[in-house]
Scaffold this motif. Structure first.
Motif, PDB file in Angstrom:
ATOM      1  N   ALA A 175       5.222  25.118  16.929  1.00 58.52           N
ATOM      2  CA  ALA A 175       4.679  24.124  15.990  1.00 58.52           C
ATOM      3  C   ALA A 175       5.693  22.997  15.761  1.00 58.52           C
ATOM      4  O   ALA A 175       5.317  21.815  15.743  1.00 58.52           O
ATOM      5  CB  ALA A 175       4.319  24.797  14.657  1.00 58.52           C
ATOM      6  N   LEU A 176       6.966  23.325  15.604  1.00 59.92           N
ATOM      7  CA  LEU A 176       8.005  22.305  15.437  1.00 59.92           C
ATOM      8  C   LEU A 176       8.090  21.397  16.664  1.00 59.92           C
ATOM      9  O   LEU A 176       8.217  20.182  16.549  1.00 59.92           O
ATOM     10  CB  LEU A 176       9.357  22.956  15.160  1.00 59.92           C
ATOM     11  CG  LEU A 176       9.572  23.525  13.780  1.00 59.92           C
ATOM     12  CD1 LEU A 176      10.852  24.355  13.723  1.00 59.92           C
ATOM     13  CD2 LEU A 176       9.616  22.410  12.740  1.00 59.92           C
ATOM     14  N   ARG A 178       5.733  20.824  18.870  1.00 61.01           N
ATOM     15  CA  ARG A 178       4.521  19.994  18.955  1.00 61.01           C
ATOM     16  C   ARG A 178       4.639  18.758  18.083  1.00 61.01           C
ATOM     17  O   ARG A 178       4.180  17.674  18.457  1.00 61.01           O
ATOM     18  CB  ARG A 178       3.292  20.793  18.531  1.00 61.01           C
ATOM     19  CG  ARG A 178       2.746  21.675  19.607  1.00 61.01           C
ATOM     20  CD  ARG A 178       1.502  22.351  19.082  1.00 61.01           C
ATOM     21  NE  ARG A 178       0.748  22.955  20.163  1.00 61.01           N
ATOM     22  CZ  ARG A 178      -0.163  23.884  19.972  1.00 61.01           C
ATOM     23  NH1 ARG A 178      -0.432  24.308  18.759  1.00 61.01           N
ATOM     24  NH2 ARG A 178      -0.807  24.382  20.997  1.00 61.01           N
ATOM     25  N   SER A 179       5.242  18.906  16.919  1.00 62.29           N
ATOM     26  CA  SER A 179       5.319  17.766  16.001  1.00 62.29           C
ATOM     27  C   SER A 179       6.522  16.868  16.256  1.00 62.29           C
ATOM     28  O   SER A 179       6.541  15.734  15.798  1.00 62.29           O
ATOM     29  CB  SER A 179       5.310  18.238  14.556  1.00 62.29           C
ATOM     30  OG  SER A 179       6.443  19.040  14.281  1.00 62.29           O
ATOM     31  N   ASN A 180       7.521  17.325  17.012  1.00 59.63           N
ATOM     32  CA  ASN A 180       8.740  16.551  17.183  1.00 59.63           C
ATOM     33  C   ASN A 180       9.098  16.187  18.620  1.00 59.63           C
ATOM     34  O   ASN A 180      10.008  15.388  18.829  1.00 59.63           O
ATOM     35  CB  ASN A 180       9.931  17.313  16.579  1.00 59.63           C
ATOM     36  CG  ASN A 180       9.807  17.440  15.093  1.00 59.63           C
ATOM     37  OD1 ASN A 180       9.689  16.457  14.389  1.00 59.63           O
ATOM     38  ND2 ASN A 180       9.828  18.671  14.601  1.00 59.63           N
ATOM     39  N   SER A 182       7.311  14.752  21.100  1.00 62.09           N
ATOM     40  CA  SER A 182       6.750  13.587  21.814  1.00 62.09           C
ATOM     41  C   SER A 182       7.291  12.274  21.281  1.00 62.09           C
ATOM     42  O   SER A 182       8.032  12.205  20.363  1.00 62.09           O
ATOM     43  CB  SER A 182       5.240  13.589  21.707  1.00 62.09           C
ATOM     44  OG  SER A 182       4.831  13.666  20.372  1.00 62.09           O
TER      45      SER A 182
END
Length: 182
Positions: A175-176, A178-180, A182
């Motif tokens: 999850a981390l 995925r959010s950081n 890109s």
């Protein structure tokens, strides 16, 4: 923008391919050049890596992959893959690397003289049998472009095939990423 996964000594595995899809990664760099090895355990994987590849050659493989890119990328490495990313962080030719996320790169301890040229997030395990993780984390935190985190999981917690795999830690860090990433 691309995402490149840099594998551990297990190389390409079904679980790593699933992670590639979850993160929308473009490429996996692995020590065995795409060949699935099907190791029975970590000892077998480590022995094969040391006798057939080694860290220097693995760093060269990652550098070769990066040389073919024409847009910025995020690198995500695990164990020896994290150590390879750390080793190549001395240079960022053409500003191709935006950032890196490195999980439990234990060999980093042997290259503390490196000052990374790009943002690098180091995720260290709760402990390591061969060195003091907290001491290494404290030393590296002082460097520019370096963010360190020490988690309550063990070396290999992101690898389904590791005896230290931890589902909760894996899901949190996916999850981390995925959010950081890109």
């Amino acid at each position: 923008m691309s995402i490149i996964l840099v594998s551990d000594v297990f190389g390409i595995t079904p679980a790593l391919l699933k992670l590639k899809d979850k993160l929308g990664a473009n490429t996996i760099v692995d020590p065995y050049k795409g060949k699935s090895m099907g190791f029975k355990n970590e000892a077998e994987a480590y022995s094969c890596f040391i006798t057939t590849v080694g860290l220097d050659r693995y760093v060269s493989q990652v550098v070769k992959t990066l040389a073919s890119l024409d847009s910025q990328t995020t690198l995500i490495g695990f164990s020896v893959g994290a150590s390879a990313i750390w080793r190549l962080s001395l240079n960022n030719d053409n500003n191709i690397i935006k950032q890196a996320f490195c999980f439990y790169g234990s060999q980093i301890r042997n290259y503390t003289n490196i000052d990374p040229c790009f943002k690098i997030n180091l995720v260290f395990p709760k402990n390591e049998s061969h060195f003091d993780v907290s001491k290494l984390k404290e030393e590296l935190t002082k460097k520019n472009n370096v963010i360190t985190t020490q988690v309550d999981y063990l070396h290999g917690f992101m690898n389904y095939y590791s005896s230290n795999f931890n589902q909760v830690g894996y899901e949190q860090h996916v999850a981390l990423l995925r959010s950081n990433a890109s």
